[in-house]
Write a protein that holds these residues in place. Structure first.
Motif, PDB file in Angstrom:
ATOM      1  N   ALA A 156      -3.639   4.443  -2.457  1.00 42.03           N
ATOM      2  CA  ALA A 156      -3.855   5.899  -2.561  1.00 42.03           C
ATOM      3  C   ALA A 156      -4.402   6.107  -4.100  1.00 42.03           C
ATOM      4  N   ALA A 157      -3.252   5.681  -5.015  1.00 43.32           N
ATOM      5  CA  ALA A 157      -3.703   5.972  -6.333  1.00 43.32           C
ATOM      6  C   ALA A 157      -5.149   5.326  -6.859  1.00 43.32           C
ATOM      7  N   ASP A 158      -5.508   4.330  -6.289  1.00 49.53           N
ATOM      8  CA  ASP A 158      -6.790   3.815  -6.767  1.00 49.53           C
ATOM      9  C   ASP A 158      -8.042   4.782  -6.027  1.00 49.53           C
ATOM     10  N   ARG A 213     -13.631   0.795  -1.169  1.00 50.91           N
ATOM     11  CA  ARG A 213     -12.830  -0.280  -1.144  1.00 50.91           C
ATOM     12  C   ARG A 213     -11.467   0.036  -1.040  1.00 50.91           C
ATOM     13  N   ALA A 214     -10.860   1.245  -1.562  1.00 47.57           N
ATOM     14  CA  ALA A 214      -9.455   1.791  -1.419  1.00 47.57           C
ATOM     15  C   ALA A 214      -9.358   2.491   0.068  1.00 47.57           C
ATOM     16  N   ALA A 215     -10.375   3.096   0.366  1.00 46.15           N
ATOM     17  CA  ALA A 215     -10.422   3.858   1.674  1.00 46.15           C
ATOM     18  C   ALA A 215     -10.235   2.727   2.763  1.00 46.15           C
ATOM     19  N   ARG A 216     -11.088   1.472   3.000  1.00 47.65           N
ATOM     20  CA  ARG A 216     -10.966   0.752   3.719  1.00 47.65           C
ATOM     21  C   ARG A 216      -9.597  -0.052   3.850  1.00 47.65           C
ATOM     22  N   VAL A 230      -1.281  13.069  -0.922  1.00 52.12           N
ATOM     23  CA  VAL A 230       0.169  13.134  -0.393  1.00 52.12           C
ATOM     24  C   VAL A 230       0.656  11.613  -0.001  1.00 52.12           C
ATOM     25  N   LEU A 231      -0.209  10.793   0.246  1.00 52.89           N
ATOM     26  CA  LEU A 231       0.157   9.572   0.359  1.00 52.89           C
ATOM     27  C   LEU A 231       0.309   8.806  -0.716  1.00 52.89           C
ATOM     28  N   ALA A 232      -0.116   9.172  -1.782  1.00 49.94           N
ATOM     29  CA  ALA A 232       0.253   8.625  -3.149  1.00 49.94           C
ATOM     30  C   ALA A 232       1.791   8.507  -3.456  1.00 49.94           C
TER      31      ALA A 232
END
Length: 379
Positions: A36-38, A65-68, A215-217
């Motif tokens: 999530a930070a990425d 890439r982060a979303a995947r 929020v997920l971060a």
């Protein structure tokens, strides 16, 4: 099975030796917080890139890439998180990743096809697709032995009679016109994809996704099952993903793929487009399952065997070649194009299907490096 070629190393993950000391929720949360930070970092870089195309493209790739990784991890370890929340976020991340990928896909596909035309015609690079072709007599491609065919796969493209002056030599009329047609079609598709991506990034739907990832971060909605030890609760979902991968690979015609020039990828060359899609679908499914397996390994065992990473790269080549062949076939179905143009597109289509076949052969070779996917190891 983790590959240094296709996975990130800078994201903090739980070392395999530490899994026994934490719960599944803690191990999963560390990985997803990092991804999530990425995502948020890439979003900031994309916003700051402004009119710099290269920077924006790189930031978009990092964003995808982060979303995947977030989406794939939520899919594999769904029993450990709030299922309703995970399904909703996965759906939105899949939409975002697919929307952002289209522009890059169109650009890379066009480059691949124009490079192939240049290689097949013996002149590189292609002249500008918008350049004027001043050709009169030679409006057909030369074929070995004087043969002709709409989907011929052997020989090289013939020489152009008298083309517009250029430094790198001449091309056939058909190849140059095919290049112009492909550039028009794929540039239009890329422009539309770029507009769709800009519209998506400015939409309330995207802002809702960004808020959810923010929020997920710092917070991950977990299920009661996440309180179990990581070595137990994480292993079972990862093993299920591994089993699905093994079953999908076992269904591939690897025996036929082991023989070079087996023409399997060309068997439907004169059939409908859906026939090729049906033939390619199992390979694409293996590619997706391999990606899910790799993400699970990043959570569980970052130091795994890189063999499947190389296999994943080969299947990326397979996907790219199959989509390029489909684009060439679609262009060849354009109404009222010249026979020489149709022939050039047919040769191009056959060339890309040969690339599909080569990727299958390479995958079979890589897969033989191991008789089976090594089992997920836990301390």
């Amino acid at each position: 099975m983790h590959s240094p070629d296709i996975s990130r190393h800078d994201a903090p993950v739980v070392p395999a030796a530490d899994l026994a000391a934490v719960t599944a929720g803690e191990a999963l949360a560390r990985y997803l917080h990092a991804q999530a930070a990425d995502f948020l970092r890439s979003l900031r870089l994309h916003s700051e890139s402004g009119a710099e195309a290269a920077g924006a493209a790189e930031a978009a790739r990092a964003l995808r890439r982060a979303a995947r990784r977030i989406s794939g991890t939520l899919h594999t370890f769904r029993p450990l998180v709030d299922p309703a929340w995970a399904d909703e976020l996965r759906t939105e991340l899949t939409w975002l990743s697919a929307t952002l990928a289209q522009e890059h896909a169109c650009a890379s596909r066009l480059g691949r096809l124009l490079d192939a035309l240049s290689r097949l015609s013996g002149a590189s690079p292609l002249p500008s697709a918008r350049g004027e072709l001043r050709t009169r007599g030679n409006d057909a491609l030369a074929r070995p032995g004087g043969r002709s065919g709409a989907m011929g796969a052997s020989g090289t493209l013939g020489a152009l009679g008298a083309a517009a002056p250029r430094v790198t030599g001449s091309l056939t009329v058909g190849a140059a016109r095919a290049g112009a047609l492909l550039e028009r079609q794929l540039t239009l598709a890329r422009t539309r994809a770029h507009s769709a991506a800009l519209q998506a990034l400015g939409s309330s739907r995207f802002h809702a996704v960004a808020d959810a990832v923010a929020v997920l971060a710092s917070e991950l909605p977990l299920s009661p099952a996440a309180g179990a030890p990581a070595t137990e609760a994480l292993s079972h979902p990862a093993e299920l993903t591994e089993r699905r991968l093994l079953e999908a690979v076992s269904a591939l015609p690897l025996g036929r793929a082991a023989h070079p020039y087996n023409a399997e990828a060309l068997v439907h060359g004169l059939a409908t487009a859906s026939a090729e899609e049906t033939q390619d679908a199992p390979w694409h499914q293996v590619r997706l399952l391999m990606r899910l397996h790799r993400y699970a390994q990043e959570v569980l065992n970052p130091e795994a065997d890189p063999v499947l990473g190389r296999a994943g790269l080969v299947l990326d080549r397979h996907r790219d070649a199959a989509e390029a062949a489909a684009a060439a076939a679609a262009a060849a179905r354009t109404p009222r194009i010249a026979p020489a143009t149709a022939y050039a597109l047919g040769v191009l289509h056959a060339d890309q299907r040969h690339e599909v076949e080569a990727a299958r052969f390479a995958f079979q070779q890589v897969w033989q490096l191991t008789t089976a996917v090594p089992a997920v190891t836990t301390p």
